[in-house]
Enzyme design. Structure first.
Site, PDB file in Angstrom:
ATOM      1  N   LEU A  81     -12.105  52.083 -79.210  1.00 46.50           N
ATOM      2  CA  LEU A  81     -13.462  52.384 -78.764  1.00 46.50           C
ATOM      3  C   LEU A  81     -13.768  53.829 -79.144  1.00 46.50           C
ATOM      4  O   LEU A  81     -12.875  54.589 -79.519  1.00 46.50           O
ATOM      5  CB  LEU A  81     -13.594  52.187 -77.251  1.00 46.50           C
ATOM      6  CG  LEU A  81     -13.380  50.756 -76.751  1.00 46.50           C
ATOM      7  CD1 LEU A  81     -13.330  50.728 -75.231  1.00 46.50           C
ATOM      8  CD2 LEU A  81     -14.468  49.825 -77.261  1.00 46.50           C
ATOM      9  N   SER A  82     -15.037  54.211 -79.025  1.00 55.28           N
ATOM     10  CA  SER A  82     -15.377  55.579 -79.406  1.00 55.28           C
ATOM     11  C   SER A  82     -14.598  56.593 -78.572  1.00 55.28           C
ATOM     12  O   SER A  82     -14.239  57.660 -79.067  1.00 55.28           O
ATOM     13  CB  SER A  82     -16.884  55.820 -79.277  1.00 55.28           C
ATOM     14  OG  SER A  82     -17.305  55.603 -77.947  1.00 55.28           O
ATOM     15  N   GLU A  83     -14.319  56.264 -77.301  1.00 56.20           N
ATOM     16  CA  GLU A  83     -13.518  57.167 -76.467  1.00 56.20           C
ATOM     17  C   GLU A  83     -12.626  56.375 -75.520  1.00 56.20           C
ATOM     18  O   GLU A  83     -13.022  55.325 -75.001  1.00 56.20           O
ATOM     19  CB  GLU A  83     -14.401  58.082 -75.608  1.00 56.20           C
ATOM     20  CG  GLU A  83     -15.370  58.943 -76.384  1.00 56.20           C
ATOM     21  CD  GLU A  83     -14.735  60.085 -77.121  1.00 56.20           C
ATOM     22  OE1 GLU A  83     -13.541  60.373 -76.865  1.00 56.20           O
ATOM     23  OE2 GLU A  83     -15.413  60.698 -77.958  1.00 56.20           O
ATOM     24  N   THR A  84     -11.434  56.895 -75.304  1.00 54.76           N
ATOM     25  CA  THR A  84     -10.554  56.446 -74.228  1.00 54.76           C
ATOM     26  C   THR A  84     -10.277  57.649 -73.340  1.00 54.76           C
ATOM     27  O   THR A  84      -9.864  58.708 -73.832  1.00 54.76           O
ATOM     28  CB  THR A  84      -9.238  55.869 -74.779  1.00 54.76           C
ATOM     29  OG1 THR A  84      -9.522  54.704 -75.562  1.00 54.76           O
ATOM     30  CG2 THR A  84      -8.300  55.481 -73.644  1.00 54.76           C
TER      31      THR A  84
END
Length: 353
Positions: A109-112
């Site tokens: 995902l774009s961020e974790t």
């Protein structure tokens, strides 16, 4: 290859061995095609450090498995499968440094986000201060709004944290998230923008948007984001349908000056749809994100710019990605900004490692 029974016998013998091991060791479980199809649990190999043995001879033991609670929340939306999804991982203890990036790459995902306890006696349900880090599939980033919102949503709504305000200790200082009647409010810094000479970034802009008319260009030194305001002759539908070519951008701008590209247009008052003060899209191929669906950190720059342009302190913004997301913005007298948004938790489970 040893049979499964031999591996089990070896495991039992190793558990009876009373001597400690020396150095870092890890073991890997090999699954055949049938068992991997039946398994719904993510498996990661992590190194577990052992104390050196008295005899000084290394012994091999299987790596200890950790169970990490993990969630996915859609941020800056009240509807599932809209907004910006972020993975949120709760850490009871310190995680091996490389494992953060491995998990973020696995989540893709774009961020974790990784929430960690600051003290061993802290509790996810009762404490109000936590450490927080953010990773894209490629690298760690110094600030992320939607993953902070997702982290607060997990603590407030799934873990049932009792506090009205949470403080996150991050690379960008202390960030706060507080409950609101219709969402969660993030207390973030405001980053000013400065005029940017067009000729210095002309190749970058033309590669991204071609001959699209540009009205203003600004640069944020704090965030290394380039803000490009398109002509006021363009509206939301133009920005939404604009084809942006991000693939060549890292090769064109490789000095490190630019790490994110913001495209923005002025909003339209009234109309049949909800009025927004401005619209935007955000691109960060330098950190592995072609286009980010909804970006809280970009709005720490956009809020500063549009507040000056519109002479307003209270604004509503919409990020025009395919998923879309809404942000309510309030610039405060102390030089910070409140960014409010909703969040929907769409997945929860356990990451075994």
């Amino acid at each position: 290859m040893k049979s499964p029974n031999n591996r089990i016998n070896n495991l039992k013998r190793s558990e009876k061995n009373d001597s400690a091991v020396d150095g870092d060791t890890s073991s890997q479980m090999t699954l055949d095609n049938k068992s991997s199809c039946l398994s719904s649990t993510l498996q990661l190999d992590l190194e577990v450090k052992r104390a050196p043995s008295r005899a000084g001879s290394p012994q091999t033991k299987p790596a200890r498995k950790m169970k990490l609670p993990i969630f996915i929340a859609d941020a800056f939306t009240a509807t599932a499968f809209r907004g910006n999804p972020a993975a949120v991982c709760l850490l009871e203890r310190t995680l091996e440094e490389d494992a953060h990036q491995q998990i973020a790459r696995e989540m893709n995902l774009s961020e974790t986000a990784f929430i960690r306890k600051l003290q061993p006696t802290d509790s996810f349900t009762q404490s109000s201060r936590f450490g927080l880090r953010w990773f894209t599939p490629v690298s760690e980033v110094p600030l992320c709004g939607h993953a902070t919102l997702a982290s607060a949503a997990v603590l407030f709504h799934k873990i049932q944290n009792r506090n009205s305000t949470l403080t996150f200790v991050t690379m960008s200082g202390e960030l706060k998230a507080r409950r609101a009647e219709d969402g969660i409010v993030l207390d973030f810094p405001v980053y000013p923008t400065f005029p940017q000479d067009f000729h210095e970034v002309e190749d970058l802009i033309k590669a991204a948007i071609g001959d699209t008319l540009v009205q203003d260009i600004r640069y944020s030194t704090d965030t290394r984001k380039l803000l490009v305001r398109l002509s006021d002759s363009y509206d939301r539908s133009f920005l939404e349908s604009l084809k942006v070519n991000t693939e060549p951008l890292p090769a064109i701008e490789k000095t490190g000056k630019v790490r994110g590209l913001i495209l923005t247009v002025k909003g339209e008052p009234g109309g049949q749809t909800a009025p927004y003060d401005f619209y935007s899209r955000y691109f960060a191929p330098w950190v592995g994100i072609a286009e980010d669906p909804v970006t809280g950190s970009a709005h720490t720059v956009l809020s500063s710019y549009w507040s000056q342009q519109l002479r307003k302190k209270e604004m509503r913004a919409f990020q025009c990605s395919r998923r879309g997301g809404e942000l309510d913005i309030s610039l405060r007298p102390d030089g910070r900004v409140d960014i409010k948004g909703g969040a929907v938790i769409v997945l929860e489970g356990t990451l075994t490692a």
